[in-house]
Design a protein around this motif. Structure first.
Motif, PDB file in Angstrom:
ATOM      1  N   LEU A 308      51.756  27.537  34.651  1.00 42.27           N
ATOM      2  CA  LEU A 308      51.659  28.731  33.983  1.00 42.27           C
ATOM      3  C   LEU A 308      50.330  28.696  33.111  1.00 42.27           C
ATOM      4  CD1 LEU A 308      52.714  31.330  32.495  1.00 42.27           C
ATOM      5  CD2 LEU A 308      54.110  30.111  31.074  1.00 42.27           C
ATOM      6  N   ALA A 309      50.064  27.247  32.538  1.00 43.40           N
ATOM      7  CA  ALA A 309      48.868  27.255  31.670  1.00 43.40           C
ATOM      8  C   ALA A 309      47.677  27.409  32.359  1.00 43.40           C
ATOM      9  CB  ALA A 309      48.919  25.975  30.977  1.00 43.40           C
ATOM     10  N   SER A 310      47.636  27.226  33.506  1.00 46.47           N
ATOM     11  CA  SER A 310      46.256  27.548  34.308  1.00 46.47           C
ATOM     12  C   SER A 310      46.049  28.910  34.486  1.00 46.47           C
ATOM     13  CB  SER A 310      46.361  26.676  35.688  1.00 46.47           C
ATOM     14  OG  SER A 310      47.315  27.497  36.567  1.00 46.47           O
ATOM     15  N   ALA A 311      47.214  29.526  34.483  1.00 47.50           N
ATOM     16  CA  ALA A 311      46.977  31.075  34.555  1.00 47.50           C
ATOM     17  C   ALA A 311      46.771  31.660  33.552  1.00 47.50           C
ATOM     18  CB  ALA A 311      48.294  31.708  35.328  1.00 47.50           C
ATOM     19  N   LEU A 312      47.240  31.118  32.333  1.00 46.19           N
ATOM     20  CA  LEU A 312      46.755  31.620  30.897  1.00 46.19           C
ATOM     21  C   LEU A 312      45.407  31.369  30.484  1.00 46.19           C
ATOM     22  CD1 LEU A 312      50.027  30.756  28.827  1.00 46.19           C
ATOM     23  CD2 LEU A 312      49.440  32.977  29.992  1.00 46.19           C
ATOM     24  N   ALA A 313      44.812  29.980  30.982  1.00 43.42           N
ATOM     25  CA  ALA A 313      43.409  29.700  30.729  1.00 43.42           C
ATOM     26  C   ALA A 313      42.671  30.999  31.604  1.00 43.42           C
ATOM     27  CB  ALA A 313      43.133  28.664  31.351  1.00 43.42           C
ATOM     28  N   ASN A 314      42.935  31.208  32.728  1.00 41.36           N
ATOM     29  CA  ASN A 314      41.916  32.280  33.154  1.00 41.36           C
ATOM     30  C   ASN A 314      42.032  33.558  32.600  1.00 41.36           C
ATOM     31  OD1 ASN A 314      41.271  30.532  35.482  1.00 41.36           O
ATOM     32  ND2 ASN A 314      43.113  31.285  36.687  1.00 41.36           N
ATOM     33  N   ALA A 315      43.186  34.042  32.106  1.00 43.16           N
ATOM     34  CA  ALA A 315      43.273  35.189  31.395  1.00 43.16           C
ATOM     35  C   ALA A 315      42.559  35.083  30.037  1.00 43.16           C
ATOM     36  CB  ALA A 315      44.813  35.455  30.977  1.00 43.16           C
ATOM     37  N   VAL A 316      42.795  33.876  29.671  1.00 45.34           N
ATOM     38  CA  VAL A 316      41.829  33.803  27.906  1.00 45.34           C
ATOM     39  C   VAL A 316      40.377  33.631  28.291  1.00 45.34           C
ATOM     40  CG1 VAL A 316      41.467  31.919  26.121  1.00 45.34           C
ATOM     41  CG2 VAL A 316      43.683  32.577  26.889  1.00 45.34           C
ATOM     42  N   ASN A 317      39.789  33.151  29.489  1.00 46.68           N
ATOM     43  CA  ASN A 317      38.590  33.272  29.759  1.00 46.68           C
ATOM     44  C   ASN A 317      37.983  34.475  29.948  1.00 46.68           C
ATOM     45  OD1 ASN A 317      38.072  30.608  29.593  1.00 46.68           O
ATOM     46  ND2 ASN A 317      38.410  30.059  31.631  1.00 46.68           N
ATOM     47  N   VAL A 318      38.675  35.630  30.606  1.00 48.51           N
ATOM     48  CA  VAL A 318      38.294  36.700  30.948  1.00 48.51           C
ATOM     49  C   VAL A 318      38.458  37.775  29.791  1.00 48.51           C
ATOM     50  CG1 VAL A 318      38.900  38.684  32.406  1.00 48.51           C
ATOM     51  CG2 VAL A 318      38.951  36.663  33.262  1.00 48.51           C
ATOM     52  N   THR A 338      55.758  23.854  24.201  1.00 42.58           N
ATOM     53  CA  THR A 338      54.708  24.578  23.454  1.00 42.58           C
ATOM     54  C   THR A 338      53.449  23.661  23.342  1.00 42.58           C
ATOM     55  OG1 THR A 338      56.668  25.454  21.899  1.00 42.58           O
ATOM     56  CG2 THR A 338      54.226  25.332  21.325  1.00 42.58           C
ATOM     57  N   GLU A 339      53.537  22.274  22.953  1.00 44.19           N
ATOM     58  CA  GLU A 339      52.363  21.568  22.815  1.00 44.19           C
ATOM     59  C   GLU A 339      51.745  21.233  24.437  1.00 44.19           C
ATOM     60  OE1 GLU A 339      53.499  17.989  20.685  1.00 44.19           O
ATOM     61  OE2 GLU A 339      54.056  19.183  19.067  1.00 44.19           O
ATOM     62  N   GLN A 340      52.484  21.162  25.201  1.00 43.65           N
ATOM     63  CA  GLN A 340      52.026  20.810  26.640  1.00 43.65           C
ATOM     64  C   GLN A 340      51.025  22.312  26.998  1.00 43.65           C
ATOM     65  OE1 GLN A 340      54.518  20.301  29.793  1.00 43.65           O
ATOM     66  NE2 GLN A 340      53.297  21.149  31.069  1.00 43.65           N
ATOM     67  N   ILE A 341      51.786  23.408  26.801  1.00 38.80           N
ATOM     68  CA  ILE A 341      50.983  24.687  27.117  1.00 38.80           C
ATOM     69  C   ILE A 341      49.661  24.884  26.370  1.00 38.80           C
ATOM     70  CG2 ILE A 341      51.096  27.165  27.387  1.00 38.80           C
ATOM     71  CD1 ILE A 341      54.029  26.729  28.160  1.00 38.80           C
ATOM     72  N   ALA A 342      49.784  24.678  25.288  1.00 40.59           N
ATOM     73  CA  ALA A 342      48.661  24.881  24.299  1.00 40.59           C
ATOM     74  C   ALA A 342      47.391  23.803  24.733  1.00 40.59           C
ATOM     75  CB  ALA A 342      48.984  24.579  22.911  1.00 40.59           C
ATOM     76  N   ALA A 343      47.858  22.474  24.996  1.00 47.59           N
ATOM     77  CA  ALA A 343      46.975  21.350  25.394  1.00 47.59           C
ATOM     78  C   ALA A 343      46.355  22.055  26.851  1.00 47.59           C
ATOM     79  CB  ALA A 343      47.504  20.139  25.512  1.00 47.59           C
ATOM     80  N   LEU A 348      41.591  23.772  30.039  1.00 48.19           N
ATOM     81  CA  LEU A 348      40.958  24.676  31.308  1.00 48.19           C
ATOM     82  C   LEU A 348      40.220  25.807  31.007  1.00 48.19           C
ATOM     83  CD1 LEU A 348      44.580  24.581  33.369  1.00 48.19           C
ATOM     84  CD2 LEU A 348      42.451  23.431  33.738  1.00 48.19           C
ATOM     85  N   ALA A 349      40.331  26.256  29.513  1.00 42.28           N
ATOM     86  CA  ALA A 349      39.648  27.431  29.051  1.00 42.28           C
ATOM     87  C   ALA A 349      38.431  27.031  28.549  1.00 42.28           C
ATOM     88  CB  ALA A 349      40.475  28.576  28.250  1.00 42.28           C
ATOM     89  N   MET A 350      37.659  28.089  28.346  1.00 42.45           N
ATOM     90  CA  MET A 350      36.100  27.742  27.677  1.00 42.45           C
ATOM     91  C   MET A 350      36.532  27.548  25.917  1.00 42.45           C
ATOM     92  SD  MET A 350      33.501  30.428  29.298  1.00 42.45           S
ATOM     93  CE  MET A 350      32.376  29.806  28.314  1.00 42.45           C
ATOM     94  N   SER A 351      36.224  26.378  25.531  1.00 41.86           N
ATOM     95  CA  SER A 351      36.321  25.989  24.282  1.00 41.86           C
ATOM     96  C   SER A 351      36.344  27.499  23.055  1.00 41.86           C
ATOM     97  CB  SER A 351      35.757  24.940  23.726  1.00 41.86           C
ATOM     98  OG  SER A 351      34.200  25.075  23.734  1.00 41.86           O
ATOM     99  N   GLU A 352      35.144  28.055  23.378  1.00 35.68           N
ATOM    100  CA  GLU A 352      34.878  29.367  22.297  1.00 35.68           C
ATOM    101  C   GLU A 352      36.051  30.171  22.630  1.00 35.68           C
ATOM    102  OE1 GLU A 352      31.088  27.268  23.338  1.00 35.68           O
ATOM    103  OE2 GLU A 352      32.695  27.944  24.621  1.00 35.68           O
ATOM    104  N   SER A 353      36.548  30.384  24.016  1.00 36.05           N
ATOM    105  CA  SER A 353      37.430  31.436  23.944  1.00 36.05           C
ATOM    106  C   SER A 353      38.811  31.083  23.380  1.00 36.05           C
ATOM    107  CB  SER A 353      37.737  31.730  25.448  1.00 36.05           C
ATOM    108  OG  SER A 353      36.296  32.113  26.080  1.00 36.05           O
ATOM    109  N   VAL A 354      39.225  29.902  23.235  1.00 37.73           N
ATOM    110  CA  VAL A 354      40.302  29.351  22.642  1.00 37.73           C
ATOM    111  C   VAL A 354      40.413  29.312  21.103  1.00 37.73           C
ATOM    112  CG1 VAL A 354      41.312  28.229  24.736  1.00 37.73           C
ATOM    113  CG2 VAL A 354      40.109  26.799  23.135  1.00 37.73           C
ATOM    114  N   GLU A 355      39.447  29.432  20.520  1.00 40.95           N
ATOM    115  CA  GLU A 355      39.206  29.417  19.086  1.00 40.95           C
ATOM    116  C   GLU A 355      40.188  30.350  18.414  1.00 40.95           C
ATOM    117  OE1 GLU A 355      35.072  29.576  17.977  1.00 40.95           O
ATOM    118  OE2 GLU A 355      34.553  27.773  18.699  1.00 40.95           O
ATOM    119  N   GLY A 356      40.995  29.977  17.554  1.00 42.39           N
ATOM    120  CA  GLY A 356      42.064  30.769  17.044  1.00 42.39           C
ATOM    121  C   GLY A 356      43.089  31.372  17.926  1.00 42.39           C
ATOM    122  N   LEU A 357      43.089  31.020  19.154  1.00 41.53           N
ATOM    123  CA  LEU A 357      44.045  31.690  20.153  1.00 41.53           C
ATOM    124  C   LEU A 357      45.506  30.976  19.754  1.00 41.53           C
ATOM    125  CD1 LEU A 357      44.866  33.031  22.820  1.00 41.53           C
ATOM    126  CD2 LEU A 357      44.568  30.698  23.833  1.00 41.53           C
TER     127      LEU A 357
END
Length: 389
Positions: A308-318, A338-343, A348-357
């Motif tokens: 699930l986290a890998s799919a979320l990372a793609n969505a966050v990047n896009v 919770t912590e595993q998914i966030a980590a 997996l996502a670009m660091s700029e895209s996860v800022e504040g996520l």
């Protein structure tokens, strides 16, 4: 779904819609609060509220405040007796509720299916429940419309279900079928789109205007998007089908299929099998997963959380959302890992895209799709209440 009212409606209809939407979305309001929120003067507010009372859309009462000196400002509430019939047909059960304009749920039923229901069977279920409720709990209510949240691709302009693969429905004129059977206006949309709207207005996404919502149900995984505060459906109305995307899975132990889509890798059915259940509602499955001490169950939840986290990372990047909301069985995975998914998303996502996520479980729980379907049913009334009543 109709958009909120604009001054093009004309000043009075526009102001009637503003007041009705305020008490519908924000709950009971005093006349003084409505005056402050709208900028209208007290006499205008009194006149508009009186019109909405006459049309049966709001109720007004003077609060009993012991010890208060002077006359308190009357409190205005949306009517509980103006109702939407909200429906979510799924492969395992049909959920149906009557939701008041004040957002109270007057009655709700979950009707298990012996087999995958046909459009005709769902239509008959809706019509029979409405008939029964009209003889009982809805005897003094006014049914405004029917809203249906379908796990599939819906052409919202005419309520045709283009493809609900797990229900095995293709090009079904569901709005017309239900409208004919119930004599009530009927509107149909994708379940995850409606879940996103409900969570944005009343749940985990309230006050946040850029949201990715993923819904996990018996039919798989769907998604909804809120961009700049508005739902985004795409050119044909089919945006958000995250469940049909292929996640990037780097660990072979996390893979269940050679080239599977997200909803085959992250699956409610696999979670039910892990806890030894043939079928269950979301609350029962959540309780079983949460209380289980089985290492096999823990491993399956962990595996699904990684995918699930890998799919979320793609969505966050896009899409670069401020918030990801997870509903249905995905909310349980989110709560348990919770912590595993966030980590994982952070890696997996670009660091700029996860800022504040933020990643949150849906706050409305099992009510989210029914509340979204009710919003669909109430949309035209809220946009222009001037001709109703």
């Amino acid at each position: 779904m109709p958009t909120p009212p604009s001054p093009a409606l004309g000043t009075r209809p526009h102001n009637l819609a503003r007041i009705l939407r305020l008490v519908h979305e924000d709950g009971a309001q005093s006349r003084a609060a409505l005056t402050e929120a709208t900028g209208l003067n007290r006499s205008t507010i009194a006149d508009l509220v009186a019109e909405l009372v006459r049309r049966g859309l709001v109720d007004e009462r003077v609060p009993d405040l012991p010890g208060r000196v002077g006359r308190p400002s009357p409190v205005v509430t949306a009517s509980a007796r103006v109702v939407a019939i909200a429906v979510n047909p799924e492969v395992d059960a049909v959920e149906i509720a009557a939701v008041g304009l004040d957002r109270s749920i007057l009655v709700r039923e979950r009707l298990p299916n012996a087999s995958v229901p046909s459009p005709g069977e769902v239509t008959q279920t809706i019509a029979s429940r409405i008939d029964a409720w009209r003889q009982g709990v809805l005897a003094d209510a006014r049914i405004e419309a029917v809203g249906i949240a379908v796990p599939g691709l819906v052409r919202t302009s005419d309520g045709v279900v283009r493809n609900a693969p797990h229900l095995e429905w293709r090009d079904v004129p569901l709005a017309d079928l239900v409208r004919t059977a119930t004599a009530a206006p009927t509107y149909v949309d994708n379940d995850a789109t409606l879940g996103a709207i409900a969570e944005h207005r009343y749940g985990a996404g309230r006050g946040i205007d850029d949201i990715v919502y993923l819904n996990g149900g018996a039919s798989g995984i769907g998604g909804g998007l809120i961009i700049h505060g508005r739902p985004v459906a795409g050119a044909g109305g089919y945006a958000g089908e995250f469940g049909q995307n292929r996640p990037r899975i780097s660990a072979d132990d996390d893979r269940r299929t050679a080239d599977g889509v997200l909803e085959t890798e992250v699956s409610r059915r696999l979670l039910l099998e892990a806890v030894g259940l043939d079928a269950a509602d979301d609350e029962t499955l959540d309780a079983e997963l949460t209380s289980s001490e089985s290492s096999a169950v823990a491993d399956e939840v962990t595996r699904q959380a990684h995918v699930l986290a890998s799919a979320l990372a793609n969505a966050v990047n896009v899409l670069n959302p401020a918030l990801v909301v997870l509903g249905g069985f995905l909310a349980t995975i989110a709560d348990l890992r919770t912590e595993q998914i966030a980590a994982d998303v952070g890696i997996l996502a670009m660091s700029e895209s996860v800022e504040g996520l933020e990643i949150r479980a849906a706050a409305l729980g099992a009510d989210r799709l029914l509340i979204g379907a009710a919003e669909l049913a109430f949309a035209e009334l809220l946009a222009d209440p001037g001709e109703r009543g």
